[in-house]
Design an enzyme around this catalytic site. Structure first.
Site, PDB file in Angstrom:
ATOM      1  CE1 TYR A 297      90.676  34.324   1.655  1.00 44.65           C
ATOM      2  CE2 TYR A 297      92.835  33.376   2.070  1.00 44.65           C
ATOM      3  CZ  TYR A 297      91.457  33.277   2.098  1.00 44.65           C
ATOM      4  OH  TYR A 297      90.868  32.153   2.565  1.00 44.65           O
ATOM      5  NE  ARG A 298      89.428  43.115  -3.384  1.00 45.91           N
ATOM      6  CZ  ARG A 298      88.237  43.662  -3.295  1.00 45.91           C
ATOM      7  NH1 ARG A 298      87.870  44.276  -2.187  1.00 45.91           N
ATOM      8  NH2 ARG A 298      87.405  43.626  -4.299  1.00 45.91           N
ATOM      9  CG  ASP A 299      95.803  39.881   2.679  1.00 41.00           C
ATOM     10  OD1 ASP A 299      94.695  39.352   2.483  1.00 41.00           O
ATOM     11  OD2 ASP A 299      96.732  39.295   3.239  1.00 41.00           O
ATOM     12  CB  ALA A 302      97.800  44.191  -2.440  1.00 44.37           C
TER      13      ALA A 302
END
Ligand SMILES: Cc1cc2nc3c(=O)[nH]c(=O)nc-3n(C[C@H](O)[C@H](O)[C@H](O)COP(=O)(O)OP(=O)(O)OC[C@H]3O[C@@H](n4cnc5c(N)ncnc54)[C@H](O)[C@@H]3O)c2cc1C
EC number: 1.3.5.1
Length: 595
Positions: A297-299, A302
């Protein structure tokens, strides 16, 4: 200022991006008169830049076989870290395939499947069977279980926006561009339209309507580092907040795009075929994510990147520390054919040839999951006749992390659903308004401008304050958050809020002066920043993109709820309330990364 004009219509849509135009079309199709306002010509809306694509479970391509709305549902709910409304997710995943096909009928040139060998981003090859030839294709994007991101080459948002704008024109829907809504008109119970300012002349207008729809997009430009267009300043959200009657949902839920190109912060998506490297050229993602190295997932990505940077393993640059994205192994041919826009961005904005050189990348603000809180019909809480749709809304499809590709899909799905409800509402409603009430709202806004032009408020510089706000958010309300940083942010933003009321113009403020627009917007923007910071401070858990170092676990006992931020008239801080999150099909569980 010349005497203000009043426009009366059935439906007023604030914003001409994909969400606004799709909603407007649905309402106009039922015979209603619709007026759309926009800061810029519709085809320059932020939606036009979206390149990755749009998620819908069509199951056409070989990598999508077996896909279904059920799998899309599970991906979305897990991606959201269970912070979303599952009723909304179900409606969305079931409607998305039809919405995509409908866009094909309206002229979107979806990329289609060609039978035969297909080379994937990891350079493996699959065979597309003859049976699928000519159907809408899908690509790997957003870290989903099945490939379901439909795309129109590297111009998906562009193609969608042009198709919708063509429909808007052919249906005779009125668009007033370079017109900014600056306040909602309401009588304490019902929304009656908006006061707007013509950005060409500075003149005021009152727009009165049976239903008003906020479709003003995101507010990424509150942050100093963002992928968002300069027009994404969240004014639609502050219009709603400033009524004191309706509320914003989950404003602390802010997404950071992992791979953006400094210093323009354009996202560079390579479909998961690249490697993230640190300053020692160490390929670090497998240490954290052995199963699916670059596509969690992007979070999560990041955070991993930011950890690496915080550990001193970033590469120093005049634009701050960054990491590297390596796509060289994919080869010049693959890059030029399949990653054309990545190659163009690298070449045009950074002077880099990605087939031979490493690409600098860094996570920055990208998307706001929060927005004007609505029910499943898109109706805003607390103010009859007010609706919200698209990124400006908290419908709440995304919870605490939006899946890549789900936001473009949301604009056309929610536009259809909410457009119908707006039409139903407007068809059953008569427009009653008092001229005195409209005059009162107009006078309040004219007075704000008069004071700014006369220099009555003080000598603060609007751009300096805006910069400070952006830095505070980026530094303290970013990827990693903690109680003391957030307290610092709340205090600093509180002080900025006071100063934002004492802005003095450097320019004359007359005519088409950007400084006046910025000065009118700033206090509302600082209130939004405070909603984000206060919501983040109060939420003592970590969920999706909201990560608290001092509360690193998700807390489903105390925090399986949505933050509702209100701004009572004259208040200095938002008032936070909470409502439970609806769990209808998938109970909270482990947020395993899709295989
Ligand atoms: C670089 C980038 C790439 C992206 N790529 C993807 C992708 O591949 N897939 C995906 O699903 N999502 C993607 N997203 C997210 C997605 O593009 C947006 O969430 C979506 O396009 C928002 O659409 P919208 O209609 O809600 O708002 P917008 O397209 O932002 O439109 C807002 C409209 O409101 C108008 N407006 C604003 N304020 C006012 C006001 N006060 N008065 C009148 N008008 C106003 C503006 O003029 C504009 O017309 C991307 C985002 C970024 C930043």
């Amino acid at each position: 200022m010349s005497p203000s004009r009043t426009h009366i219509t059935d439906v007023l849509v604030l914003g001409a991006g994909l969400a606004g135009e799709r909603t407007a079309i649905e309402a106009a199709a039922r015979g209603l008169e619709v007026v759309i306002l926009s800061l810029v010509p519709p085809r320059r809306s932020h939606s036009t830049v979206a390149q990755g694509g749009l998620q819908a479970a069509l199951g056409n391509s070989v990598m999508s076989h077996g896909d279904s709305p059920d799998i899309h549902f599970a991906d979305t709910v897990r991606g959201a870290d269970w912070g979303c409304d599952q009723h909304v997710v179900r409606l969305f995943v079931n409607t998305a395939p039809a919405a995509v096909r409908q866009m094909a009928r309206w002229g979107v040139p979806w990329s289609r499947i060609t039978a035969g060998e297909r080379r994937l981003p990891d350079l493996s090859v699959v065979e597309e069977p003859e049976a699928g030839a000519g159907l809408i294709n899908a690509r790997k994007f957003g870290g989903t279980t099945k490939w379901r991101t439909c795309y129109a080459a590297d111009g998906t948002g562009h193609a969608l926006q042009y198709a919708l704008d063509g429909m808007v024109l052919s249906m005779g829907i009125t668009v007033h561009d370079r017109t900014e809504a600056i306040a909602l008109i309401h009588d304490g119970k019902k929304c009656l339209g908006a006061v707007a300012r013509c950005l060409r002349t500075g003149d005021f207008r009152a727009y009165l309507a049976k239903a008003t729809v906020i479709a003003t997009g995101g507010c990424g430009r509150l942050y100093s580092l963002s992928t968002n267009s300069v027009i994404n300043e969240g004014t639609g959200l502050s219009l709603a907040l400033d009524t004191g009657l309706t509320c914003l949902g989950n404003m602390e839920a802010v997404q950071f795009h992992p791979k953006t190109l400094p210093p323009t912060w354009i996202p560079v998506s390579e479909g998961g075929g690249g490697y993230l490297l640190d300053r020692n050229l160490d390929y670090f993602m497998p240490y954290y994510q052995p199963k699916n190295n670059e596509q969690p997932y992007r979070d999560v990505t990041a955070r991993r990147m930011q950890e690496r940077i915080r550990a001193g393993l970033g590469v120093e640059s005049p634009h701050g520390p960054h990491l590297w994205l390596d796509v060289r192994h994919l080869g010049a041919d693959h890059i030029e054919r399949h990653l054309r826009s990545l190659a163009a961005f690298c070449r045009d904005f950074a002077g880099i040839d990605p087939a031979r050189e490493l690409i600098p990348v860094r996570p920055v603000q990208h998307y706001i999951m929060g927005g004007v809180r609505t029910n499943i019909d898109g109706a805003a809480y607390g103010l009859k006749g007010l609706f919200a749709v698209g990124e400006a809304a908290c419908w709440d499809l995304h919870g605490f992390n939006r899946l890549g590709g789900n936001s473009l899909a949301e604009t056309i799905v929610a536009g259809t659903v909410v457009g119908k409800k707006v039409a139903e509402f407007a068809l059953g409603e008569a427009l009653h308004y008092s001229s005195a009430l409209v005059a009162e709202h107009l006078a309040a806004q004219e007075d704000r401008v008069r004071r700014l032009i006369a220099g009555n408020n003080g000598g603060e510089n609007v751009y300096a304050l805006k910069k400070q706000m952006g830095r505070i958010l980026t530094e303290h309300v970013g990827i990693f958050r903690n109680g003391s940083g957030l307290k610092t942010a709340v205090a600093a933003l509180g002080e900025l809020h006071q100063r934002a009321r004492r802005v003095g113009l450097v320019s004359s403020g007359r005519g088409a002066v950007p400084e006046l627009g910025a000065a009118l917007r700033l206090p509302g923007m600082v209130r939004l920043a405070l909603c984000i910071a206060c919501g983040a401070l109060a939420r003592t858990e970590s969920r999706g993109s909201h990560f608290r170092e001092d509360h690193p676990n998700r807390d489903d006992v105390n925090w399986l709820c949505r933050t509702l931020a209100y701004w009572p008239p004259g208040a200095e801080m938002p008032e936070l309330k909470y409502e439970p999150v609806q769990i209808t099909e998938l109970n909270p569980g482990k947020r395993a990364t899709p295989a």
